[in-house]
Motif scaffolding. Structure first.
Motif, PDB file in Angstrom:
ATOM      1  N   GLU A  67      -2.216  -2.638   0.562  1.00  0.00           N
ATOM      2  CA  GLU A  67      -1.808  -4.073   0.391  1.00  0.00           C
ATOM      3  C   GLU A  67      -2.506  -4.803   1.375  1.00  0.00           C
ATOM      4  O   GLU A  67      -2.734  -5.996   1.024  1.00  0.00           O
ATOM      5  CB  GLU A  67      -0.314  -3.934   0.808  1.00  0.00           C
ATOM      6  CG  GLU A  67       0.361  -5.376   0.766  1.00  0.00           C
ATOM      7  CD  GLU A  67       1.758  -5.346   1.453  1.00  0.00           C
ATOM      8  OE1 GLU A  67       2.487  -6.388   1.153  1.00  0.00           O
ATOM      9  OE2 GLU A  67       2.260  -4.295   2.297  1.00  0.00           O
ATOM     10  N   ASN A  88       0.457   0.660   2.226  1.00  0.00           N
ATOM     11  CA  ASN A  88       0.248  -0.432   3.272  1.00  0.00           C
ATOM     12  C   ASN A  88      -1.218  -0.814   3.479  1.00  0.00           C
ATOM     13  O   ASN A  88      -1.526  -1.938   3.527  1.00  0.00           O
ATOM     14  CB  ASN A  88       0.948  -0.199   4.649  1.00  0.00           C
ATOM     15  CG  ASN A  88       2.376   0.006   4.336  1.00  0.00           C
ATOM     16  OD1 ASN A  88       3.030  -0.398   3.907  1.00  0.00           O
ATOM     17  ND2 ASN A  88       2.961   0.766   5.682  1.00  0.00           N
ATOM     18  N   GLN A 148       3.028   6.149   1.968  1.00  0.00           N
ATOM     19  CA  GLN A 148       3.310   4.713   2.544  1.00  0.00           C
ATOM     20  C   GLN A 148       2.170   4.000   3.195  1.00  0.00           C
ATOM     21  O   GLN A 148       2.001   2.883   3.163  1.00  0.00           O
ATOM     22  CB  GLN A 148       4.704   4.855   3.435  1.00  0.00           C
ATOM     23  CG  GLN A 148       5.143   3.555   3.752  1.00  0.00           C
ATOM     24  CD  GLN A 148       5.650   2.692   2.448  1.00  0.00           C
ATOM     25  OE1 GLN A 148       6.244   3.378   1.653  1.00  0.00           O
ATOM     26  NE2 GLN A 148       5.228   1.400   2.822  1.00  0.00           N
ATOM     27  N   SER A 149       1.463   4.933   4.248  1.00  0.00           N
ATOM     28  CA  SER A 149       0.601   4.311   4.755  1.00  0.00           C
ATOM     29  C   SER A 149      -0.675   3.912   4.000  1.00  0.00           C
ATOM     30  O   SER A 149      -1.452   2.818   4.213  1.00  0.00           O
ATOM     31  CB  SER A 149      -0.036   5.209   6.069  1.00  0.00           C
ATOM     32  OG  SER A 149      -0.626   6.370   5.428  1.00  0.00           O
TER      33      SER A 149
END
Length: 142
Positions: free
Chosen positions: A110, A107, A103-104
């Motif tokens: 993104e 992120n 997830q990191s």
């Protein structure tokens, strides 16, 4: 031991041979038995063997925006989300840590993509301004 016995080449050769034999046995043990235990757990082996999907193909003609939105690029395999959490607490913590790491990374990716889009928009605006200035200079010279 007398001085002659301590400086004997046979004793030195025997000690060296013994150490070499012990090291050879240790390396042979590691090589024979450690390679048989290299099987990965099912959830780790699947992620290592599955090739990553390319984000954009160069040969592909540009598609309409609505069609590309419908065909979203899948960054994470959906079966990861549907798998049961392991019963063992340490394995569950490891899974959670791995998912948090993914997830990191997503992120960060993104944020990087948003920054690239902002930079590209700024460059487009600067190029448009430059073209207007060059057209004005060309009009003045004619």
């Amino acid at each position: 031991m007398t001085l002659d016995q301590r400086n004997s080449p046979k004793l030195l050769l025997g000690i060296t041979g013994g150490l070499v034999a012990i090291i050879a046995l240790f390396l042979a043990y590691q090589w024979f038995f450690a390679t048989s235990n290299e099987t990965l757990p099912e959830h780790e082996g699947a992620s290592l063997t599955a090739p990553a999907k390319p984000a954009v193909k160069a040969e592909k003609a540009p598609e309409p925006l609505a069609q590309t939105e419908q065909e979203t690029i899948q960054l994470v395999d959906e079966k990861i989300l549907k798998e049961a959490v392991p019963e063992n607490e340490s394995l569950a913590k490891e899974e959670v840590a791995k998912l948090e790491d993914i997830q990191s990374q997503l992120n960060e990716q993104e944020a990087m993509l948003k920054a690239q889009h902002a930079d590209a928009d700024e460059l487009i605006a600067l190029k448009e301004e430059q073209i207007k200035l060059l057209e004005a200079q060309l009009a003045q010279k004619q």
